[in-house]
Design a protein around this motif. Structure first.
Motif, PDB file in Angstrom:
ATOM      1  N   MET A  41      60.567 -57.282  -2.250  1.00  0.00           N
ATOM      2  CA  MET A  41      60.314 -55.842  -2.243  1.00  0.00           C
ATOM      3  C   MET A  41      59.690 -55.425  -3.561  1.00  0.00           C
ATOM      4  O   MET A  41      60.024 -55.948  -4.605  1.00  0.00           O
ATOM      5  CB  MET A  41      61.643 -55.116  -2.086  1.00  0.00           C
ATOM      6  CG  MET A  41      62.054 -54.893  -0.676  1.00  0.00           C
ATOM      7  SD  MET A  41      63.234 -53.578  -0.643  1.00  0.00           S
ATOM      8  CE  MET A  41      63.379 -53.261   1.068  1.00  0.00           C
ATOM      9  N   SER A  42      58.846 -54.472  -3.487  1.00  0.00           N
ATOM     10  CA  SER A  42      58.173 -54.055  -4.701  1.00  0.00           C
ATOM     11  C   SER A  42      59.131 -53.372  -5.654  1.00  0.00           C
ATOM     12  O   SER A  42      59.961 -52.571  -5.270  1.00  0.00           O
ATOM     13  CB  SER A  42      57.032 -53.113  -4.326  1.00  0.00           C
ATOM     14  OG  SER A  42      56.533 -52.512  -5.481  1.00  0.00           O
ATOM     15  N   TYR A  43      58.972 -53.679  -6.924  1.00  0.00           N
ATOM     16  CA  TYR A  43      59.877 -53.156  -7.945  1.00  0.00           C
ATOM     17  C   TYR A  43      59.787 -51.652  -8.069  1.00  0.00           C
ATOM     18  O   TYR A  43      60.780 -50.959  -8.209  1.00  0.00           O
ATOM     19  CB  TYR A  43      59.518 -53.826  -9.266  1.00  0.00           C
ATOM     20  CG  TYR A  43      60.454 -53.506 -10.397  1.00  0.00           C
ATOM     21  CD1 TYR A  43      60.084 -52.630 -11.400  1.00  0.00           C
ATOM     22  CD2 TYR A  43      61.704 -54.094 -10.464  1.00  0.00           C
ATOM     23  CE1 TYR A  43      60.935 -52.347 -12.439  1.00  0.00           C
ATOM     24  CE2 TYR A  43      62.564 -53.815 -11.511  1.00  0.00           C
ATOM     25  CZ  TYR A  43      62.172 -52.947 -12.501  1.00  0.00           C
ATOM     26  OH  TYR A  43      63.015 -52.666 -13.529  1.00  0.00           O
ATOM     27  N   TYR A  44      58.554 -51.149  -8.050  1.00  0.00           N
ATOM     28  CA  TYR A  44      58.343 -49.733  -8.318  1.00  0.00           C
ATOM     29  C   TYR A  44      58.299 -48.881  -7.057  1.00  0.00           C
ATOM     30  O   TYR A  44      58.136 -47.683  -7.134  1.00  0.00           O
ATOM     31  CB  TYR A  44      57.028 -49.538  -9.072  1.00  0.00           C
ATOM     32  CG  TYR A  44      57.012 -50.154 -10.443  1.00  0.00           C
ATOM     33  CD1 TYR A  44      56.425 -51.394 -10.661  1.00  0.00           C
ATOM     34  CD2 TYR A  44      57.579 -49.503 -11.530  1.00  0.00           C
ATOM     35  CE1 TYR A  44      56.396 -51.961 -11.915  1.00  0.00           C
ATOM     36  CE2 TYR A  44      57.555 -50.067 -12.797  1.00  0.00           C
ATOM     37  CZ  TYR A  44      56.971 -51.296 -12.987  1.00  0.00           C
ATOM     38  OH  TYR A  44      56.936 -51.859 -14.230  1.00  0.00           O
ATOM     39  N   ALA A  57      61.638 -48.505  -1.489  1.00  0.00           N
ATOM     40  CA  ALA A  57      62.572 -49.609  -1.722  1.00  0.00           C
ATOM     41  C   ALA A  57      63.762 -49.105  -2.531  1.00  0.00           C
ATOM     42  O   ALA A  57      64.909 -49.450  -2.255  1.00  0.00           O
ATOM     43  CB  ALA A  57      61.870 -50.750  -2.455  1.00  0.00           C
ATOM     44  N   ILE A  58      63.484 -48.279  -3.535  1.00  0.00           N
ATOM     45  CA  ILE A  58      64.545 -47.739  -4.374  1.00  0.00           C
ATOM     46  C   ILE A  58      65.467 -46.841  -3.558  1.00  0.00           C
ATOM     47  O   ILE A  58      66.690 -46.896  -3.667  1.00  0.00           O
ATOM     48  CB  ILE A  58      63.944 -46.961  -5.572  1.00  0.00           C
ATOM     49  CG1 ILE A  58      63.154 -47.918  -6.463  1.00  0.00           C
ATOM     50  CG2 ILE A  58      65.034 -46.281  -6.375  1.00  0.00           C
ATOM     51  CD1 ILE A  58      62.434 -47.249  -7.609  1.00  0.00           C
ATOM     52  N   ASP A  92      67.731 -48.858  -1.350  1.00  0.00           N
ATOM     53  CA  ASP A  92      68.839 -49.406  -2.133  1.00  0.00           C
ATOM     54  C   ASP A  92      69.988 -48.426  -2.275  1.00  0.00           C
ATOM     55  O   ASP A  92      71.133 -48.817  -2.432  1.00  0.00           O
ATOM     56  CB  ASP A  92      68.338 -49.741  -3.548  1.00  0.00           C
ATOM     57  CG  ASP A  92      67.935 -51.180  -3.679  1.00  0.00           C
ATOM     58  OD1 ASP A  92      67.368 -51.537  -4.712  1.00  0.00           O
ATOM     59  OD2 ASP A  92      68.197 -51.958  -2.736  1.00  0.00           O
ATOM     60  N   TRP A 142      72.644 -51.697  -3.162  1.00  0.00           N
ATOM     61  CA  TRP A 142      72.336 -52.617  -4.255  1.00  0.00           C
ATOM     62  C   TRP A 142      73.625 -53.184  -4.841  1.00  0.00           C
ATOM     63  O   TRP A 142      73.702 -54.361  -5.202  1.00  0.00           O
ATOM     64  CB  TRP A 142      71.495 -51.930  -5.330  1.00  0.00           C
ATOM     65  CG  TRP A 142      72.115 -50.736  -5.983  1.00  0.00           C
ATOM     66  CD1 TRP A 142      71.990 -49.439  -5.571  1.00  0.00           C
ATOM     67  CD2 TRP A 142      72.928 -50.715  -7.140  1.00  0.00           C
ATOM     68  NE1 TRP A 142      72.688 -48.610  -6.407  1.00  0.00           N
ATOM     69  CE2 TRP A 142      73.276 -49.367  -7.392  1.00  0.00           C
ATOM     70  CE3 TRP A 142      73.405 -51.700  -8.005  1.00  0.00           C
ATOM     71  CZ2 TRP A 142      74.079 -48.985  -8.447  1.00  0.00           C
ATOM     72  CZ3 TRP A 142      74.205 -51.308  -9.071  1.00  0.00           C
ATOM     73  CH2 TRP A 142      74.539 -49.968  -9.282  1.00  0.00           C
ATOM     74  N   GLU A 200      67.159 -53.949   8.075  1.00  0.00           N
ATOM     75  CA  GLU A 200      66.705 -55.254   7.572  1.00  0.00           C
ATOM     76  C   GLU A 200      67.669 -55.814   6.540  1.00  0.00           C
ATOM     77  O   GLU A 200      68.011 -56.991   6.563  1.00  0.00           O
ATOM     78  CB  GLU A 200      65.335 -55.124   6.911  1.00  0.00           C
ATOM     79  CG  GLU A 200      64.195 -54.812   7.845  1.00  0.00           C
ATOM     80  CD  GLU A 200      63.021 -54.212   7.081  1.00  0.00           C
ATOM     81  OE1 GLU A 200      62.793 -54.648   5.929  1.00  0.00           O
ATOM     82  OE2 GLU A 200      62.358 -53.317   7.624  1.00  0.00           O
ATOM     83  N   ARG A 201      68.109 -54.970   5.620  1.00  0.00           N
ATOM     84  CA  ARG A 201      69.001 -55.449   4.554  1.00  0.00           C
ATOM     85  C   ARG A 201      70.347 -55.858   5.124  1.00  0.00           C
ATOM     86  O   ARG A 201      70.916 -56.878   4.739  1.00  0.00           O
ATOM     87  CB  ARG A 201      69.188 -54.349   3.507  1.00  0.00           C
ATOM     88  CG  ARG A 201      67.901 -53.863   2.883  1.00  0.00           C
ATOM     89  CD  ARG A 201      67.353 -54.873   1.909  1.00  0.00           C
ATOM     90  NE  ARG A 201      68.105 -54.828   0.682  1.00  0.00           N
ATOM     91  CZ  ARG A 201      67.828 -54.015  -0.343  1.00  0.00           C
ATOM     92  NH1 ARG A 201      66.804 -53.190  -0.265  1.00  0.00           N
ATOM     93  NH2 ARG A 201      68.556 -54.032  -1.431  1.00  0.00           N
TER      94      ARG A 201
END
Lengths: 219, 211, 181
Positions: C1-4, C8-9, C12, C49, C104-105
């Motif tokens: 997953m892209s950090y930025y 995605a954030i 989490d 997370w 998905e997670r």
């Protein structure tokens, strides 16, 4: 007739170099816009075209003083075509710059991908990263503890480095007969046969090798 | 012209697709003489009206605008032919007619706009037929989108502008399905074993520090 | 997953119900009360997370799991059945703003064989519905308002993409036929 069809029918040696170059540049532009990763720079092609562009510009400049209306009109046609070719070149370069901006650290730290950049692109990449780094440092990074200042931290499974998503879906067309013509989808058991003329929507990673070899074109 | 004619990234816009289709060759009947032109894209031989000659579409449209030529419509762009193709398309729900060239929609649009008088007198009828053709094919594309899978989909004989219309959506669906299916793969299990979320380090170190 | 990546954030941050398998000193504040310790057996809702990190024991190097995870309410059997029956009527957004990402997670953390198929089918059917709404030039079909409000973030992007490409093509074609240049 479609220019693609035209070229398919005529033999290679019958097609004029200029036409083929424009066609190749067009295809390269489309490919860069469609592919998730940056593709190898078309050095020879760009060199030839830039030379032709220079010649045309020179021609237009020397002829512009000429008052003969016929020549004048021909110059307009020349200039119109010139703008079209420049648009293609710019489009190609812009698509690449966009990817360079997006995946700067990844490209810099992966030699095989870094090799796909032209020398000016590589120095652009380095300046871009330098600027970004100073900007971040000045804005907020300076106030972080030393060990949290990195922009390329890969510890712990989540990487800060953004990589292109090679599994993204792309539209592509099989343009040549391929010997080993089975495409496998990485991570699954799926595979399918590639016949010339087929059009597929499929993840890029499945057709990546074929694209790099020119057997499949992105559309 | 609107502002987003071209972009630096993402799929080609309709305007860019039209730009591309202008590179194809068409036959014209020149109305005036013209010297040979040494273009970057190739040499254009001199015009000797009324001798027909073949030139790129963008040039033909330019000359037509200046009334220096008439454009000969490509053989496939006639009302009877489009009518025939429309019939084939309507009768066959599962395929796209291979007789229709790749750039049919954008080429037809440019010609209808640039030289309606050269299209054999039935440009009005042509417009109606083309619109009908477009709708039939759009329906089939919609159906095909419903069958998108996470692996691959074959869509032969779709036109470039038609592809452009659905490209973003098709990509979104295929990618979405792929991600849902990927979460149970073996590779992911290994990945999980090494995973710490982006905030994990900070939190853990804080816990150890306060604990 | 892209950090930025914002999505995605946000994914989490979505919550998952967890049960602490052992007693841990000092983490009582996670429960929201003033207890110093977390007792074994306590149920807390933790963000993804954190739940992921604590839930995979190999990661922490402990012998047994610190916590065990349960299905979030958004993916409960009741919801799964509703999705099987009539995917287009379920308001996904109210269950979780990033519904499919959450799914998905969770699929990577828990054994849920049927869930993959349910999510895939749901996604496909709702995508077809989204396509229909997006191609309608008048905007939203009258009955579609409810459906569109219930789209999760992923589906919203899909709708936006479909709608914008349809609009772009329409603009291109109508520019031509009205003779504008």
């Amino acid at each position: 007739m479609d220019i693609d069809d035209l070229l398919q029918e005529l033999d290679d040696n019958k097609v004029l170099g200029g036409t083929r170059d424009i066609n190749d540049l067009t295809q390269s532009w489309i490919a860069e816009r469609t592919a998730p990763e940056i593709l190898p720079f078309q050095t020879a092609l760009l060199e030839r075209l830039m030379e032709r562009i220079r010649q045309q510009i020179e021609l237009v400049e020397t002829q512009t003083g000429n008052l003969d209306p016929k020549t004048n009109f021909c110059l307009i046609l020349l200039q119109t075509e010139l703008e079209r070719v420049k648009f293609l070149v710019r489009g190609y370069l812009r698509a690449r710059i966009h990817k360079i901006d997006k995946y700067s650290i990844y490209i810099l730290t992966t030699p095989s991908i870094r090799g796909r950049l032209s020398p000016p692109e590589l120095s652009y990449l380095k300046s871009h990263l330098g600027l970004l780094n100073s900007h971040f440092l000045a804005s907020f990074l300076r106030r972080f503890p030393e060990q949290l200042r990195r922009l390329d931290d890969k510890a712990g499974g989540i990487s800060m480095v953004e990589e292109p998503d090679l599994d993204g879906a792309v539209f592509c067309k099989v343009v040549r007969d391929i010997e080993d013509n089975i495409a496998r989808i990485p991570g699954t058991d799926s595979e399918f046969k590639l016949t010339k003329g087929d059009v597929y929507v499929v993840r890029y990673s499945a057709v990546r090798e074929f694209v790099l070899r020119g057997e499949i074109e992105l559309i | 012209m609107n502002n987003n004619n071209h972009s630096a990234s993402g799929p080609l816009t309709p305007a860019e697709v039209a730009f591309l289709c202008e590179a194809q060759s068409v036959t014209i009947i020149p109305r005036q003489r013209l010297d040979g032109l040494d273009l970057i894209g190739g040499y254009i031989p001199p015009f000797h009206p009324p001798q027909r000659t073949t030139i790129p579409l963008w040039l033909a449209l330019l000359l037509k605008r200046q009334r220096r030529c008439n454009i000969v419509p490509p053989p496939w762009l006639s009302a009877p032919n489009i009518e025939r193709i429309l019939k084939t398309e309507t009768e066959n729900q599962n395929l796209f007619c291979p007789d229709l060239p790749y750039r049919w929609l954008e080429t037809a649009e440019l010609l209808l706009e640039g030289c309606p008088d050269d299209l054999g007198g039935d440009d009005g009828e042509l417009r109606v037929l083309l619109r009908g053709l477009r709708e039939v094919r759009q329906g089939k594309v919609r159906e095909g989108l419903g069958k998108l899978e996470a692996t691959y989909l074959q869509m032969n004989n779709l036109g470039l502008l038609e592809i452009t219309e659905v490209r973003g959506f098709a990509k979104g669906v295929v990618d979405g399905l792929r991600k849902i299916g990927a979460s149970t793969g073996v590779g992911l299990v290994l990945g999980w074993m090494m995973m710490i979320s982006r905030w994990g380090w900070c939190f853990i170190s804080m816990v150890f520090w306060t604990g | 997953m892209s950090y930025y990546d914002i999505d995605a954030i946000l994914t989490d941050a979505q919550k998952v119900p967890c049960t602490f398998e052992i007693t841990i000193p000092g983490l009582g504040y996670l429960e929201g009360n003033s207890n110093i310790d977390i007792k074994q057996g306590t149920r807390v809702e933790l963000p993804l997370w954190l739940a992921e990190m604590l839930g995979v024991s190999q990661r922490l190097g402990t012998e047994q799991n610190v916590i065990s995870l349960d299905l979030p309410p958004a993916l409960a059997p009741r919801v799964q059945n509703a999705l099987k029956a009539n995917p287009c009527t379920v308001d996904l957004r109210s269950l979780a703003s990033h519904y499919y990402s959450l799914g998905e997670r969770i699929l990577g953390l828990l054994e849920e064989d049927e869930l993959v198929d349910i999510l895939s089918e749901t996604f496909k059917k709702r995508a077809a519905e989204i396509a229909d709404h997006a191609h309608n030039p008048q905007g939203v079909i009258s009955s579609g308002g409810e459906f569109l409000k219930g789209l999760d973030e992923n589906e919203r992007q899909l709708f936006k993409t479909a709608h914008e490409s349809a609009k772009a093509i329409r603009a291109f074609l109508s520019d031509r036929s009205s003779g504008k240049k």
